[in-house]
Motif scaffolding. Structure first.
Motif, mmCIF file in Angstrom:
data_model
loop_
_atom_site.group_PDB
_atom_site.id
_atom_site.type_symbol
_atom_site.label_atom_id
_atom_site.label_comp_id
_atom_site.label_asym_id
_atom_site.label_seq_id
_atom_site.Cartn_x
_atom_site.Cartn_y
_atom_site.Cartn_z
ATOM 1 N N PRO A 67 1.693 -8.400 0.339
ATOM 2 C CA PRO A 67 2.859 -8.142 1.211
ATOM 3 C C PRO A 67 2.446 -7.271 2.392
ATOM 4 O O PRO A 67 1.518 -6.456 2.300
ATOM 5 C CB PRO A 67 3.833 -7.385 0.304
ATOM 6 N N GLN A 68 3.132 -7.445 3.501
ATOM 7 C CA GLN A 68 2.765 -6.741 4.723
ATOM 8 C C GLN A 68 2.788 -5.223 4.536
ATOM 9 O O GLN A 68 1.917 -4.523 5.036
ATOM 10 C CB GLN A 68 3.698 -7.148 5.860
ATOM 11 N N GLU A 69 3.739 -4.717 3.791
ATOM 12 C CA GLU A 69 3.834 -3.275 3.588
ATOM 13 C C GLU A 69 2.592 -2.747 2.871
ATOM 14 O O GLU A 69 2.066 -1.684 3.214
ATOM 15 C CB GLU A 69 5.083 -2.915 2.776
ATOM 16 N N GLU A 70 2.133 -3.476 1.871
ATOM 17 C CA GLU A 70 0.932 -3.034 1.146
ATOM 18 C C GLU A 70 -0.314 -3.157 2.010
ATOM 19 O O GLU A 70 -1.230 -2.339 1.929
ATOM 20 C CB GLU A 70 0.763 -3.854 -0.131
ATOM 21 N N ALA A 71 -0.368 -4.197 2.835
ATOM 22 C CA ALA A 71 -1.529 -4.383 3.711
ATOM 23 C C ALA A 71 -1.633 -3.257 4.726
ATOM 24 O O ALA A 71 -2.728 -2.834 5.097
ATOM 25 C CB ALA A 71 -1.450 -5.730 4.422
ATOM 26 N N LEU A 72 -0.498 -2.755 5.179
ATOM 27 C CA LEU A 72 -0.490 -1.679 6.174
ATOM 28 C C LEU A 72 -0.466 -0.286 5.551
ATOM 29 O O LEU A 72 -0.503 0.703 6.272
ATOM 30 C CB LEU A 72 0.725 -1.835 7.090
#
Length: 89
Positions: A67-72
C-alpha cells in the motif's frame, strides 16, 4: 598472422598506448590468440547439444503490492504521494 604494424593500428583504433618495448610481446600474444581461434575453427559446429535446454526463469506470480502509505512510511519527506528526492543537475 598479425604484424607489429597491425598491432599499432589496433591500438590506435582502441585508443590504447603501447610502448615500443611492449610491441613485440603484444604481437606474440595476438598471434597466440589467433592460433586458438584456428583450433576452434576445426571443431564441427553442426553437432547437437549433449544436454537439454532448460528455462532458468521462474513463472511470474501476481502478488498484492505494498500500500502507498507503507511504501512512503520510511521516506523522509514525501510529497503528494511520491518520494521526494533532491534535484540532480
Amino acid at each position: 598472422m598479425v604484424s607489429e604494424n597491425d598491432v599499432l593500428h589496433i591500438a590506435e583504433l582502441a585508443d590504447i598506448g603501447i610502448a615500443t618495448s611492449e610491441l613485440g610481446k603484444f604481437t606474440e600474444q595476438f598471434n597466440a590468440i589467433l592460433e586458438y581461434f584456428d583450433i576452434l575453427d576445426t571443431l564441427a559446429a553442426d553437432d547437437e547439444l549433449d544436454r537439454p535446454l532448460v528455462n532458468v526463469f521462474r513463472e511470474d506470480e501476481v502478488t498484492p503490492s505494498l500500500p502507498q502509505e507503507e511504501a512512503l512510511a520510511n521516506s523522509h519527506n514525501p510529497e503528494d504521494g511520491y518520494i521526494r528526492a533532491p534535484k540532480v543537475i
